[in-house]
Scaffold this active site. Structure first.
Site, short mmCIF file in Angstrom:
data_model
loop_
_atom_site.label_atom_id
_atom_site.label_comp_id
_atom_site.label_asym_id
_atom_site.label_seq_id
_atom_site.Cartn_x
_atom_site.Cartn_y
_atom_site.Cartn_z
N LYS A 126 0.79 -1.12 0.11
CA LYS A 126 0.11 -0.07 -0.14
C LYS A 126 1.01 1.39 0.00
O LYS A 126 2.02 1.33 0.48
CB LYS A 126 -0.95 0.26 1.34
CG LYS A 126 -2.14 0.90 1.17
CD LYS A 126 -3.24 0.12 0.32
CE LYS A 126 -4.19 0.98 0.38
NZ LYS A 126 -5.58 0.40 -0.27
N ASP A 166 -7.02 4.32 -4.63
CA ASP A 166 -7.67 4.38 -3.39
C ASP A 166 -8.19 5.65 -3.01
O ASP A 166 -8.44 6.36 -4.04
CB ASP A 166 -6.77 3.67 -2.06
CG ASP A 166 -7.18 3.41 -0.75
OD1 ASP A 166 -8.05 2.31 -0.68
OD2 ASP A 166 -7.26 4.09 -0.01
N ASN A 240 -15.82 6.28 -5.15
CA ASN A 240 -15.71 5.17 -6.09
C ASN A 240 -16.48 3.99 -5.43
O ASN A 240 -17.45 3.68 -6.12
CB ASN A 240 -14.21 4.72 -6.42
CG ASN A 240 -14.39 3.55 -7.21
OD1 ASN A 240 -14.51 2.32 -6.66
ND2 ASN A 240 -14.22 3.38 -8.60
N SER A 378 -7.99 -6.08 -10.52
CA SER A 378 -6.74 -5.49 -10.50
C SER A 378 -6.05 -6.36 -11.11
O SER A 378 -5.28 -6.47 -11.98
CB SER A 378 -6.27 -4.72 -9.33
OG SER A 378 -6.61 -3.48 -9.29
P1 NDP Z 1 -12.76 7.85 -2.88
O1 NDP Z 1 -11.72 8.96 -2.46
O2 NDP Z 1 -13.33 7.52 -4.43
O3 NDP Z 1 -13.85 7.92 -1.89
C1 NDP Z 1 -14.00 8.12 -0.42
C2 NDP Z 1 -15.19 8.46 0.12
O4 NDP Z 1 -15.02 8.45 1.47
C3 NDP Z 1 -15.59 10.13 -0.20
O5 NDP Z 1 -16.82 10.27 -0.09
C4 NDP Z 1 -14.97 10.89 0.95
O6 NDP Z 1 -15.29 11.89 1.24
C5 NDP Z 1 -15.15 9.88 2.10
N1 NDP Z 1 -14.24 9.88 3.36
C6 NDP Z 1 -12.79 9.83 2.91
N2 NDP Z 1 -12.11 9.95 4.24
C7 NDP Z 1 -13.06 10.46 4.94
C8 NDP Z 1 -12.98 10.63 6.42
N3 NDP Z 1 -11.94 10.77 6.96
N4 NDP Z 1 -14.30 10.78 7.02
C9 NDP Z 1 -15.32 10.76 6.35
N5 NDP Z 1 -15.48 10.39 4.94
C10 NDP Z 1 -14.44 10.15 4.23
O7 NDP Z 1 -12.21 6.43 -2.29
P2 NDP Z 1 -12.75 4.93 -2.42
O8 NDP Z 1 -14.21 4.88 -2.82
O9 NDP Z 1 -11.91 4.37 -3.45
O10 NDP Z 1 -12.45 4.42 -1.02
C11 NDP Z 1 -13.30 4.23 0.06
C12 NDP Z 1 -12.93 3.09 0.81
O11 NDP Z 1 -12.92 1.98 0.06
C13 NDP Z 1 -11.45 3.15 1.50
O12 NDP Z 1 -11.48 2.66 2.77
C14 NDP Z 1 -10.63 2.29 0.60
O13 NDP Z 1 -9.35 2.06 1.14
C15 NDP Z 1 -11.77 1.12 0.38
N6 NDP Z 1 -11.33 0.30 -0.82
C16 NDP Z 1 -11.29 1.09 -1.94
C17 NDP Z 1 -10.84 0.19 -3.14
C18 NDP Z 1 -10.84 0.76 -4.56
O14 NDP Z 1 -10.68 -0.06 -5.53
N7 NDP Z 1 -10.94 1.89 -4.95
C19 NDP Z 1 -10.52 -1.39 -3.01
C20 NDP Z 1 -10.82 -1.78 -1.64
C21 NDP Z 1 -11.07 -0.81 -0.73
P3 NDP Z 1 -14.66 13.52 0.86
O15 NDP Z 1 -14.95 13.62 -0.49
O16 NDP Z 1 -15.25 14.26 1.82
O17 NDP Z 1 -13.21 12.95 1.12
#
Ligand code: NDP
Length: 445
Positions: A126, A166, A240, A378
């Site tokens: 990571k 991520d 996402n 992936s």
């Molecule tokens: P994105 O950046 O696309 O979206 C993240 C979302 O979560 C946004 O709505 C963001 O809000 C919110 N968010 C982020 N940090 C915080 C926080 N500290 N408190 C409240 N809300 C928060 O990321 P992903 O959708 O890709 O990832 C979301 C989760 O899924 C993560 O835990 C990631 O590790 C996990 N994940 C993602 C994968 C992937 O393929 N993308 C694979 C496996 C797991 P804001 O816009 O306000 O920051």
């Protein structure tokens, strides 16, 4: 040899001071594994536990770049190459101001077990940066990505370490990172996943984590002769994973009533339909706006600085970030009738929340199993790049569904406890065995 989980954790904490998310992730795994390890002492004798909690390599580097006002800014870049026992390091890059070494070690550690569960040959890693893409222009994001990759490129490669997206790293960032890698190395390879379709990406990769989470929920619900049809679903996040989880829940007949971002949550009791979801995707992916704007547009409740867990629901899919459900919120979910929590995010439930799920014997699908769909596709993208072919949408989606079913099967195999399935224990044991046995095969490495 350690006589208890606490004794082992004392050493972990002393060796990794202040990294509380990393401690939390390790404790959860070791507690799940403890009885199994007593029954299989060979792992303890060969110090697999001590080895598996130590990353193989940690890279930390300066990322200087110039903003649109011509000022120099400095961020910190990281790559944690955690474990390569079963394949090249694989795992996302996170760009978020909260990123630090401890968070990336927790994510890298989780990734090792998750990747093992996928049945594909991928080790765990990571990386990321404390850079905040929010409010930055495309040019600023590009200059940052180019600087980040100028250092990272020395350490990665299609057979060494293959990063992906991520939080804060989506298609735009992967494009800028790939462009710089190609320019510096003069090679076009599958060194990153989550690429666009025109230049080596896989169909269904953008959707894979969200879809996979819902496919996993579907499997879990089927064990109680339930389905998503007609269910009310609370989802957090609006990035996402949350967007594509919403899309799949709608397709399977469920009603999504919440989404959120780091400023608050929206509650839409009529449900987010396809048209509203299209608006959210445009708002978040193109305009890069806030979820609050949805509340204004559709005249629904906005819960400022609140998470969505007070909404009445049958199923909860946390898809935002780590530690976003505490024990009180878990209790509220259950009191309101929620009987299934399936995690799209990594470690979204605090330990106290997990205790409550397990005490109440609800269906609980932990992130390392439930959100493995992203890294699985992936892995399929890597295979397609190596073979220089592209599979159809149906082919990738069918493989994804099969992988999620297989992961569910492994969790059941190792997590069955009478009538009840402890998916967390099942995922941890199944993920561990493959990696630990491979480490044993490869000697003291
Ligand atoms: P994105 O950046 O696309 O979206 C993240 C979302 O979560 C946004 O709505 C963001 O809000 C919110 N968010 C982020 N940090 C915080 C926080 N500290 N408190 C409240 N809300 C928060 O990321 P992903 O959708 O890709 O990832 C979301 C989760 O899924 C993560 O835990 C990631 O590790 C996990 N994940 C993602 C994968 C992937 O393929 N993308 C694979 C496996 C797991 P804001 O816009 O306000 O920051």
């Amino acid at each position: 040899m350690y006589r208890s989980v606490n004794e082992f954790m004392d050493t972990v904490v002393a060796r990794n001071p202040g990294e509380k998310e990393f401690h939390q992730a390790i404790r959860e795994v070791i507690e799940s594994l403890w009885d199994f390890l007593q029954e299989h002492p060979r792992y303890m004798h060969s110090k697999i536990l001590e080895r598996i909690v130590e990353p193989e390599r940690v890279l930390m580097f300066r990322v200087p770049w110039t903003n649109d006002r011509g000022e120099v800014e400095v961020n910190r870049g990281f790559r944690v190459e955690f474990n390569s026992a079963i394949g090249p390091y694989k795992g996302g890059l996170r760009f978020h101001p909260s990123v630090n070494l401890g968070i990336l070690k927790f994510l890298g550690f989780e990734q090792v077990f998750k990747n093992s569960l996928t049945t594909l040959p991928m080790g765990g890693g990571k990386g990321g940066s404390d850079f905040d893409p929010k409010g930055k222009s495309d040019n600023e994001v590009m200059r940052f990505c180019q600087s980040f990759m100028t250092e990272l490129q020395r350490h990665i490669g299609p057979d060494t370490d293959v990063p992906a997206g991520d939080i804060g790293v989506g298609g735009r960032e992967i494009g800028f990172l790939f462009g710089q890698y190609k320019r510096l190395r003069n090679e076009f390879t599958g060194v990153l996943t989550g690429k666009a379709l025109n230049w080596g990406g896989s169909l269904v990769r953008p959707e894979a984590t969200g879809y996979g989470t819902v496919y996993f929920a579907k499997e879990v619900l089927a064990t109680r002769d339930e389905s998503l049809e007609g269910k009310t679903v609370a989802i957090s996040g609006s990035g996402n994973v949350a967007q594509h989880a919403t899309e799949k829940v709608i397709e399977l007949g469920g009603k999504v009533v919440t989404l959120s971002d780091s400023n608050g949550s929206i509650y839409d009791p009529d449900g987010i339909d396809t048209e509203k979801l299209e608006y959210i995707m445009h708002l978040k992916n193109v305009e890069r706006g806030r979820i609050k704007e949805y509340a204004a547009k559709y005249d629904v409740e906005y819960w400022e600085n609140e998470r969505p867990w007070k909404a009445k629901c049958d199923v909860a899919l946390p898809c935002a970030t780590q530690n976003e459900i505490n024990a009180d919120e878990a209790q509220t979910l259950i009191d309101n009738g929620c009987f299934c929590v399936t995690e799209g995010a990594n470690m979204p439930s605090e330990p106290g929340a997990i205790d409550i799920y397990l005490e109440n014997k609800i269906l609980y699908g932990p992130g390392k199993a439930a959100n493995a769909g992203g890294v699985s596709v992936s892995g399929l993208e890597m295979s397609q790049n190596s073979m220089r072919i592209n599979w159809t949408r149906e082919e990738v989606d069918t493989r994804l569904q099969n992988i999620m079913r297989d992961i569910h099967g492994q969790c059941v195999k190792y997590g069955e406890d009478g009538e009840f399935v402890n998916y967390m224990r099942g995922a941890n044991i199944a993920g561990f065995i493959k990696v630990a046995d491979s480490m044993l095969d490869q000697g003291v490495v």
